[in-house]
Design a protein around this motif. Sequence first.
Motif, PDB file in Angstrom:
ATOM      1  N   ARG A  27       0.506 -33.210  75.811  1.00 60.05           N
ATOM      2  CA  ARG A  27       0.726 -34.190  76.149  1.00 60.05           C
ATOM      3  C   ARG A  27       1.852 -35.227  75.324  1.00 60.05           C
ATOM      4  NH1 ARG A  27      -2.570 -37.006  72.765  1.00 60.05           N
ATOM      5  NH2 ARG A  27      -3.311 -35.445  70.923  1.00 60.05           N
ATOM      6  N   TRP A  28       1.661 -36.420  75.377  1.00 57.82           N
ATOM      7  CA  TRP A  28       2.591 -36.772  74.136  1.00 57.82           C
ATOM      8  C   TRP A  28       1.705 -37.033  72.931  1.00 57.82           C
ATOM      9  CZ3 TRP A  28       7.824 -37.791  74.039  1.00 57.82           C
ATOM     10  CH2 TRP A  28       8.348 -37.726  75.117  1.00 57.82           C
ATOM     11  N   ARG A  29       2.111 -37.142  71.870  1.00 59.23           N
ATOM     12  CA  ARG A  29       1.842 -37.257  70.766  1.00 59.23           C
ATOM     13  C   ARG A  29       2.649 -38.541  70.051  1.00 59.23           C
ATOM     14  NH1 ARG A  29      -1.179 -31.951  68.965  1.00 59.23           N
ATOM     15  NH2 ARG A  29      -1.809 -33.539  67.161  1.00 59.23           N
ATOM     16  N   PHE A  30       2.007 -38.751  68.869  1.00 57.02           N
ATOM     17  CA  PHE A  30       3.093 -39.681  68.012  1.00 57.02           C
ATOM     18  C   PHE A  30       2.733 -38.579  66.356  1.00 57.02           C
ATOM     19  CE2 PHE A  30       1.641 -42.280  71.533  1.00 57.02           C
ATOM     20  CZ  PHE A  30       3.161 -43.114  71.396  1.00 57.02           C
ATOM     21  N   ALA A  31       3.761 -39.293  66.152  1.00 62.18           N
ATOM     22  CA  ALA A  31       4.156 -38.338  64.198  1.00 62.18           C
ATOM     23  C   ALA A  31       4.683 -38.870  63.185  1.00 62.18           C
ATOM     24  CB  ALA A  31       5.322 -36.778  64.787  1.00 62.18           C
ATOM     25  N   LEU A  32       3.623 -38.778  62.079  1.00 61.67           N
ATOM     26  CA  LEU A  32       4.685 -39.478  60.924  1.00 61.67           C
ATOM     27  C   LEU A  32       4.765 -38.423  59.833  1.00 61.67           C
ATOM     28  CD1 LEU A  32       2.269 -42.406  59.752  1.00 61.67           C
ATOM     29  CD2 LEU A  32       3.940 -42.798  61.241  1.00 61.67           C
TER      30      LEU A  32
ATOM     31  N   ILE B 298       9.085 -41.563  61.730  1.00 63.93           N
ATOM     32  CA  ILE B 298       8.061 -42.130  63.319  1.00 63.93           C
ATOM     33  C   ILE B 298       8.800 -41.457  64.340  1.00 63.93           C
ATOM     34  CG2 ILE B 298       6.755 -43.830  63.428  1.00 63.93           C
ATOM     35  CD1 ILE B 298       7.854 -46.118  61.661  1.00 63.93           C
ATOM     36  N   GLU B 299       7.872 -40.558  64.667  1.00 61.58           N
ATOM     37  CA  GLU B 299       8.318 -39.535  66.059  1.00 61.58           C
ATOM     38  C   GLU B 299       7.553 -39.986  66.919  1.00 61.58           C
ATOM     39  OE1 GLU B 299      10.477 -35.888  65.757  1.00 61.58           O
ATOM     40  OE2 GLU B 299       8.752 -35.300  66.251  1.00 61.58           O
ATOM     41  N   GLY B 300       7.797 -40.036  68.815  1.00 63.86           N
ATOM     42  CA  GLY B 300       7.376 -39.398  69.840  1.00 63.86           C
ATOM     43  C   GLY B 300       7.706 -37.674  70.325  1.00 63.86           C
ATOM     44  N   ARG B 301       6.307 -36.850  70.361  1.00 62.64           N
ATOM     45  CA  ARG B 301       6.795 -36.099  71.182  1.00 62.64           C
ATOM     46  C   ARG B 301       6.101 -35.594  72.289  1.00 62.64           C
ATOM     47  NH1 ARG B 301       6.130 -31.382  67.049  1.00 62.64           N
ATOM     48  NH2 ARG B 301       7.573 -32.434  65.598  1.00 62.64           N
ATOM     49  N   TYR B 302       7.017 -34.431  72.848  1.00 60.66           N
ATOM     50  CA  TYR B 302       6.212 -34.016  74.016  1.00 60.66           C
ATOM     51  C   TYR B 302       6.967 -32.683  73.990  1.00 60.66           C
ATOM     52  CZ  TYR B 302       5.227 -32.312  78.828  1.00 60.66           C
ATOM     53  OH  TYR B 302       4.155 -31.738  79.704  1.00 60.66           O
ATOM     54  N   SER B 303       5.977 -31.167  73.759  1.00 64.43           N
ATOM     55  CA  SER B 303       6.286 -29.671  73.361  1.00 64.43           C
ATOM     56  C   SER B 303       5.605 -29.122  73.968  1.00 64.43           C
ATOM     57  CB  SER B 303       6.152 -29.723  71.692  1.00 64.43           C
ATOM     58  OG  SER B 303       5.321 -30.138  70.936  1.00 64.43           O
ATOM     59  N   PRO B 304       5.138 -28.641  75.170  1.00 65.93           N
ATOM     60  CA  PRO B 304       4.092 -27.979  75.862  1.00 65.93           C
ATOM     61  C   PRO B 304       4.590 -26.963  75.261  1.00 65.93           C
ATOM     62  CG  PRO B 304       5.683 -28.859  77.275  1.00 65.93           C
ATOM     63  CD  PRO B 304       5.590 -28.543  76.192  1.00 65.93           C
ATOM     64  N   ARG B 305       3.404 -25.603  75.283  1.00 64.62           N
ATOM     65  CA  ARG B 305       3.797 -24.383  75.059  1.00 64.62           C
ATOM     66  C   ARG B 305       4.947 -23.440  75.956  1.00 64.62           C
ATOM     67  NH1 ARG B 305      -1.416 -24.326  72.542  1.00 64.62           N
ATOM     68  NH2 ARG B 305      -1.225 -23.618  70.011  1.00 64.62           N
TER      69      ARG B 305
ATOM     70  N   GLY C  44      12.666 -40.532  67.796  1.00 59.70           N
ATOM     71  CA  GLY C  44      11.676 -41.314  66.564  1.00 59.70           C
ATOM     72  C   GLY C  44      13.013 -41.946  65.735  1.00 59.70           C
ATOM     73  N   LEU C  45      12.501 -42.189  64.338  1.00 58.24           N
ATOM     74  CA  LEU C  45      13.636 -42.656  63.712  1.00 58.24           C
ATOM     75  C   LEU C  45      13.196 -42.412  62.067  1.00 58.24           C
ATOM     76  CD1 LEU C  45      15.130 -45.567  63.889  1.00 58.24           C
ATOM     77  CD2 LEU C  45      13.040 -46.677  62.183  1.00 58.24           C
ATOM     78  N   ASN C  46      14.078 -41.785  61.407  1.00 59.37           N
ATOM     79  CA  ASN C  46      14.558 -41.749  60.558  1.00 59.37           C
ATOM     80  C   ASN C  46      14.671 -42.832  59.107  1.00 59.37           C
ATOM     81  OD1 ASN C  46      13.853 -38.926  60.583  1.00 59.37           O
ATOM     82  ND2 ASN C  46      15.794 -37.652  60.370  1.00 59.37           N
ATOM     83  N   TYR C  47      14.344 -43.263  59.198  1.00 58.74           N
ATOM     84  CA  TYR C  47      14.807 -44.039  57.343  1.00 58.74           C
ATOM     85  C   TYR C  47      14.878 -43.533  55.767  1.00 58.74           C
ATOM     86  CZ  TYR C  47      14.790 -47.777  53.887  1.00 58.74           C
ATOM     87  OH  TYR C  47      15.439 -48.633  52.422  1.00 58.74           O
ATOM     88  N   GLU C  48      16.111 -43.524  55.528  1.00 55.65           N
ATOM     89  CA  GLU C  48      16.666 -42.391  54.238  1.00 55.65           C
ATOM     90  C   GLU C  48      17.069 -43.550  52.756  1.00 55.65           C
ATOM     91  OE1 GLU C  48      20.158 -40.584  54.770  1.00 55.65           O
ATOM     92  OE2 GLU C  48      20.258 -39.716  56.335  1.00 55.65           O
ATOM     93  N   GLY C  49      16.064 -43.191  51.688  1.00 59.65           N
ATOM     94  CA  GLY C  49      16.321 -43.738  50.575  1.00 59.65           C
ATOM     95  C   GLY C  49      17.530 -44.046  50.148  1.00 59.65           C
TER      96      GLY C  49
END
Length: 249
Positions: free
Chosen positions: A60-65, A105-112, A120-125
């Motif tokens: 299933r689609w999942r979100f990640a921080l 911040i990311e969305g992902r779909y990664s079946p085995r 997603g989006l990367n924010y660098e300092g």
Amino acid sequence: MTFRCAVALAAFLGVVAASAQPKPKSAPSAVQDTASEVEAPPPAPAAPAAPMTSEANSRRWRFALGAGYILGSNTEFDDVKISAGGNTVSGEAEFDLEQTFVIAIEGRYSPRQSWGFMGGLNYEGERKIEGGSVSGPGFQVTFGALNEKVQVTTLYGSAVYRWDSFYLPFGLNYSVLKYKADPSSAASVDEGGGIGAQLGVGWIFQDQFALELHSWVTTNDLKVTASTGTLDYGSGMTSNLVLVGKYLF
């Protein structure tokens, strides 16, 4: 005859008296008492829903921080144009950038055992230029830390192949560069983003956490104009080694 009538009348009155007596009430049976006291059992509660399995989560689609650290980084420009006093020379430049944090911040779909996707989006300092060099035909200028800073925000998309816990992401990104010149300088800065690429390896554990190591390349354009001349860096490439941990929802 009179005697027979009296006997018959006495017998009749005895029958009437016997029928007029109240009959004793029968005691209620034990079965009836028990049945009246026992109530119907309440309905059984519904069984709780079975928790989602790890296999179902992977499909299933999942979100990640995520949060991580850029372990090493440098920027190279291969087509630098230096213009001053009506003359222009070509050369190369290289910057060393200090380490900094990154937030994802990311969305992902990664079946085995299959292909998937993450984006997603990367924010660098913000980070300072720790040193570098500018070189060309017959000259080379080396400099130390500058009071100038860069900050990069990157939008990315990666194809993913996942085995069981390990997975391999690779894809393209588009970065936006913000360059802050030395506040004491009157120079103006023109910066722009570009298309880059990334390749990494990841590991999922306890079905909710991921740890990733990436080789991350972004591109950008940079031009600095001062009263004494123009330094047009052209299109540059920044190479980063990024370690990041993510929580999956």
